[in-house]
Design an enzyme around this catalytic site. Structure first.
Site, mmCIF file in Angstrom:
data_model
loop_
_atom_site.group_PDB
_atom_site.id
_atom_site.type_symbol
_atom_site.label_atom_id
_atom_site.label_comp_id
_atom_site.label_asym_id
_atom_site.label_seq_id
_atom_site.Cartn_x
_atom_site.Cartn_y
_atom_site.Cartn_z
ATOM 1 N N CYS A 113 3.170 -1.283 -17.953
ATOM 2 C CA CYS A 113 4.047 -0.858 -16.849
ATOM 3 C C CYS A 113 5.298 -1.725 -16.798
ATOM 4 O O CYS A 113 6.365 -1.277 -16.393
ATOM 5 C CB CYS A 113 3.357 -1.018 -15.496
ATOM 6 S SG CYS A 113 1.855 -0.094 -15.320
ATOM 7 N N HIS A 129 9.740 4.579 -1.847
ATOM 8 C CA HIS A 129 10.120 3.221 -2.242
ATOM 9 C C HIS A 129 10.558 3.141 -3.700
ATOM 10 O O HIS A 129 11.240 2.209 -4.104
ATOM 11 C CB HIS A 129 8.975 2.224 -1.971
ATOM 12 C CG HIS A 129 7.797 2.333 -2.896
ATOM 13 N ND1 HIS A 129 6.908 3.386 -2.868
ATOM 14 C CD2 HIS A 129 7.350 1.520 -3.886
ATOM 15 C CE1 HIS A 129 5.965 3.199 -3.795
ATOM 16 N NE2 HIS A 129 6.215 2.075 -4.431
ATOM 17 N N ARG A 130 10.170 4.148 -4.506
ATOM 18 C CA ARG A 130 10.552 4.138 -5.907
ATOM 19 C C ARG A 130 11.790 5.020 -6.156
ATOM 20 O O ARG A 130 12.583 4.751 -7.050
ATOM 21 C CB ARG A 130 9.377 4.569 -6.777
ATOM 22 C CG ARG A 130 8.158 3.655 -6.578
ATOM 23 C CD ARG A 130 7.485 3.249 -7.838
ATOM 24 N NE ARG A 130 8.372 2.587 -8.770
ATOM 25 C CZ ARG A 130 8.042 2.231 -10.003
ATOM 26 N NH1 ARG A 130 6.855 2.499 -10.464
ATOM 27 N NH2 ARG A 130 8.908 1.616 -10.799
ATOM 28 N N GLY A 155 0.818 -1.225 0.000
ATOM 29 C CA GLY A 155 0.000 0.000 0.000
ATOM 30 C C GLY A 155 0.842 1.261 0.000
ATOM 31 O O GLY A 155 0.498 2.243 0.656
ATOM 32 N N LEU A 156 1.920 1.255 -0.750
ATOM 33 C CA LEU A 156 2.888 2.348 -0.688
ATOM 34 C C LEU A 156 2.583 3.524 -1.617
ATOM 35 O O LEU A 156 3.177 4.584 -1.472
ATOM 36 C CB LEU A 156 4.290 1.818 -1.047
ATOM 37 C CG LEU A 156 4.880 0.784 -0.096
ATOM 38 C CD1 LEU A 156 6.099 0.119 -0.738
ATOM 39 C CD2 LEU A 156 5.270 1.444 1.223
ATOM 40 N N SER A 157 1.664 3.308 -2.563
ATOM 41 C CA SER A 157 1.501 4.310 -3.620
ATOM 42 C C SER A 157 0.167 5.038 -3.529
ATOM 43 O O SER A 157 -0.779 4.695 -4.251
ATOM 44 C CB SER A 157 1.643 3.642 -4.990
ATOM 45 O OG SER A 157 2.990 3.434 -5.282
ATOM 46 N N ALA A 205 -5.098 0.420 -6.815
ATOM 47 C CA ALA A 205 -4.861 -1.017 -6.612
ATOM 48 C C ALA A 205 -3.872 -1.221 -5.464
ATOM 49 O O ALA A 205 -4.038 -2.116 -4.632
ATOM 50 C CB ALA A 205 -4.330 -1.652 -7.888
ATOM 51 N N SER A 206 -2.857 -0.382 -5.417
ATOM 52 C CA SER A 206 -1.849 -0.476 -4.353
ATOM 53 C C SER A 206 -2.502 -0.287 -2.986
ATOM 54 O O SER A 206 -2.267 -1.063 -2.042
ATOM 55 C CB SER A 206 -0.746 0.561 -4.589
ATOM 56 O OG SER A 206 -0.090 0.922 -3.408
ATOM 57 N N HIS A 257 -0.335 7.482 -13.746
ATOM 58 C CA HIS A 257 0.608 7.652 -14.859
ATOM 59 C C HIS A 257 -0.216 7.761 -16.130
ATOM 60 O O HIS A 257 -1.288 7.153 -16.237
ATOM 61 C CB HIS A 257 1.538 6.432 -14.998
ATOM 62 C CG HIS A 257 2.575 6.320 -13.941
ATOM 63 N ND1 HIS A 257 2.912 5.113 -13.354
ATOM 64 C CD2 HIS A 257 3.382 7.244 -13.374
ATOM 65 C CE1 HIS A 257 3.872 5.309 -12.467
ATOM 66 N NE2 HIS A 257 4.176 6.589 -12.464
ATOM 67 N N ARG A 270 2.614 13.089 -10.366
ATOM 68 C CA ARG A 270 3.996 12.670 -10.137
ATOM 69 C C ARG A 270 5.001 13.291 -11.118
ATOM 70 O O ARG A 270 6.179 13.407 -10.807
ATOM 71 C CB ARG A 270 4.096 11.148 -10.265
ATOM 72 C CG ARG A 270 3.240 10.383 -9.276
ATOM 73 C CD ARG A 270 3.731 8.960 -9.215
ATOM 74 N NE ARG A 270 2.780 8.023 -8.645
ATOM 75 C CZ ARG A 270 3.039 6.732 -8.515
ATOM 76 N NH1 ARG A 270 4.196 6.241 -8.899
ATOM 77 N NH2 ARG A 270 2.133 5.924 -7.990
ATOM 78 N N GLU A 298 8.790 10.297 -13.931
ATOM 79 C CA GLU A 298 8.359 8.899 -13.833
ATOM 80 C C GLU A 298 8.667 8.118 -15.108
ATOM 81 O O GLU A 298 8.105 7.049 -15.366
ATOM 82 C CB GLU A 298 6.864 8.841 -13.492
ATOM 83 C CG GLU A 298 6.514 9.565 -12.205
ATOM 84 C CD GLU A 298 6.627 8.697 -10.934
ATOM 85 O OE1 GLU A 298 6.270 7.519 -10.961
ATOM 86 O OE2 GLU A 298 7.079 9.241 -9.898
HETATM 87 N N1 LIG Z 1 1.873 2.762 -14.771
HETATM 88 C C1 LIG Z 1 3.090 2.346 -14.735
HETATM 89 N N2 LIG Z 1 3.874 2.586 -15.733
HETATM 90 N N3 LIG Z 1 3.628 1.729 -13.639
HETATM 91 C C2 LIG Z 1 2.888 1.232 -12.555
HETATM 92 C C3 LIG Z 1 3.691 1.335 -11.311
HETATM 93 C C4 LIG Z 1 2.965 0.769 -10.097
HETATM 94 C C5 LIG Z 1 3.653 1.139 -8.827
HETATM 95 N N4 LIG Z 1 3.042 0.436 -7.711
HETATM 96 C C6 LIG Z 1 3.629 0.385 -6.518
HETATM 97 O O1 LIG Z 1 4.702 0.884 -6.299
HETATM 98 C C7 LIG Z 1 2.862 -0.313 -5.397
HETATM 99 C C8 LIG Z 1 3.767 -0.912 -4.344
HETATM 100 C C9 LIG Z 1 3.027 -1.341 -3.113
HETATM 101 O O2 LIG Z 1 2.084 -0.663 -2.722
HETATM 102 O O3 LIG Z 1 3.423 -2.378 -2.526
HETATM 103 C C10 LIG Z 1 3.586 2.652 -8.576
HETATM 104 O O4 LIG Z 1 2.573 3.112 -8.048
HETATM 105 O O5 LIG Z 1 4.542 3.353 -8.940
#
Ligand SMILES: N=C(N)NCCC[C@H](NC(=O)CCC(=O)O)C(=O)O
Length: 442
Positions: A366, A137-138, A20-22, A27-28, A249, A213, A174
């Site tokens: 992605c 985290h990214r 749940g980092l994003s 979905a995250s 994105h 972003r 990004e």
């Molecule tokens: N659309 C593109 N090109 N990339 C999708 C990246 C998904 C990524 N999810 C995460 O980083 C979730 C990690 C977590 O919650 O465990 C993000 O949000 O950056």
């Protein structure tokens, strides 16, 4: 010159989990703390790579990063042996352990922005590594991404890999997820569309709820670093209302290939004006627009219909590589089937099960970085990363030997998992002839 578009896919790493980092990626957020299956994630990714290679597309693989990132934890003040650091961080800041353990580097559409040699002043292929500044985290991916791209595209006469932009919000970048390159043939001079969510000079025009972003300022810097020929770049703002509905994105709402832009009706600010400037610059420009009356933005986010790969088949018609979620959605699938029957540019649909990645907001597009290559440039790519029958079998067995098939938050503190990762990645660098790219190998 005859050039092709190669796709390099990121391989999900051994610590793939749902943290749940994003914020802004629904979905995250929704799947936080679900149990993950890293082995299945890697196998699903490999299956897609193999299928595309079997169809005759040039397909490469980009390895995972070392995780947990112990150097990042030490930079944040944790000390002692690795086991001690892990024990401390899980007790005091479990969220940080998750962040430094994320396998998010698998989404290589965010690794860099790529400029084919036909568009650059010095005739080399340029890569600018993304700083991914919006999420901690990214943001920790950039240094290893530079090393990995350097080990794959190592011939300096043909390739230039630029380090990431300064790590500040003003230059939030990004990578290719907010970039589309258009043109008739891959080898002829193209037009590059940079899509930003926020312009630092007009912050009031950005989204209200979720973060934007990518900044315009970052996109402009990337265009300079990649040495684009004057007049080749166009800048457009993504619809802020779409960002606020989870389109974090641009590749969640639009995808291009050659002269075709496949997108939702509400993808961009002043979409008609954008179409006009693209039509002026791109001979045969063809927008394929999905009306909001047929598919809502919410359904785009749920099904990842636009997070697809639009690929040119040998007969010059286009194939759309989609996630299984788009096939399962009745309205979306019906619309797509009507599209392929219209004798337009898109003639074929192919869905893949990428559920492990999808649950963190990562679809087919992605997972891949597009790199247009002339035959000479392709010959200079590290051949060990190019997908074929043998490499698929080798990597599939490597995954089988090293990956766990279930992982929870608690498991991340297991020092054994850290060792498993180091052993596996050390072996992988040899299989892929990468040299010593990871910290623990220095
Ligand atoms: N659309 C593109 N090109 N990339 C999708 C990246 C998904 C990524 N999810 C995460 O980083 C979730 C990690 C977590 O919650 O465990 C993000 O949000 O950056």
């Amino acid at each position: 010159m005859k050039a092709t578009e190669a796709n390099f896919d990121g391989l999900p790493g051994l610590t793939h989990h749902y943290a749940g980092l994003s914020f802004g990626n629904e979905a995250s957020t929704r799947n936080q703390f679900q149990l993950s299956n890293p082995r299945l994630a890697a196998k699903q990714g490999l299956m897609k790579m193999k299928a595309l290679a079997d169809m005759g597309f040039v397909q490469g693989v980009i390895p995972p990063h070392q995780r947990p990132d112990m150097a990042a934890l030490r930079q944040l003040g944790f000390s002692g042996s690795d086991a001690r650091v892990l024990q401390d961080v899980v007790k005091k800041a479990p969220g940080l352990l998750s962040a430094v353990s994320s396998a998010s580097a698998m989404w290589v559409a965010n690794a860099a922005t790529v400029a084919p040699s036909a568009d650059t002043l010095d005739g080399r292929v340029h890569f600018t590594v993304a700083n991914l500044n919006n999420k901690f985290h990214r943001a920790i991916e950039a240094t290893t991404t530079s090393s990995l791209l350097g080990a794959i595209f190592r011939d300096a006469d043909h390739f230039a890999v630029h380090d990431a932009l300064p790590q500040v919000a003003m230059f939030g970048d990004e990578g290719a997820a907010n970039h589309n390159r258009f043109g008739a043939g891959y080898g002829s001079a193209g037009v590059q569309l940079f899509i930003y969510g926020r312009d630092e000079s007009h912050p009031e025009r950005g989204p209200q709820r979720y973060p934007a972003r990518q900044t315009r300022q970052a996109s402009e810097a990337v265009a300079r670093l990649n040495q684009l020929v004057p007049g080749c770049a166009i800048y457009a703002q993504q619809n802020p209302a779409a960002i606020d509905q989870g389109v974090f994105h641009n590749d969640v709402i639009a995808v291009s290939n050659q002269q075709v832009l496949f997108c939702h009706q509400q993808a961009f600010v002043d979409q008609p004006a954008l179409y006009r400037s693209l039509a002026e610059k791109i001979p045969g420009f063809t927008p394929v627009e999905v009306p909001a009356s047929r598919i809502s933005i919410a359904d785009c986010v749920q099904t990842y219909l636009f997070n697809s790969q639009l690929l040119t088949r040998p007969d010059d018609n286009m194939l759309l590589v989609l996630p299984e979620e788009a096939r399962r959605h009745e309205g979306v699938w019906r619309w797509l089937n009507e599209l392929t029957e219209q004798q337009g540019p898109i003639r074929e649909l192919r869905a893949f099960d990428l559920r492990e990645s999808m649950c963190n907001g990562g679809g087919p597009a992605c997972l891949r970085l597009r790199v247009v290559l002339t035959p000479q440039e392709q010959a200079k790519v590290n051949p060990a990363v190019l997908m074929n029958e043998t490499l698929f079998a080798t990597l599939d067995q490597w995954v089988e030997r090293h990956y766990r098939d279930r992982l929870s938050q608690q498991d991340l503190a297991d020092p054994q998992l850290l060792d498993e990762g180091r052993v596996a990645l050390d072996e992988l660098t040899k299989l892929l002839d990468l040299g010593n790219v990871y910290n623990f190998q220095q």
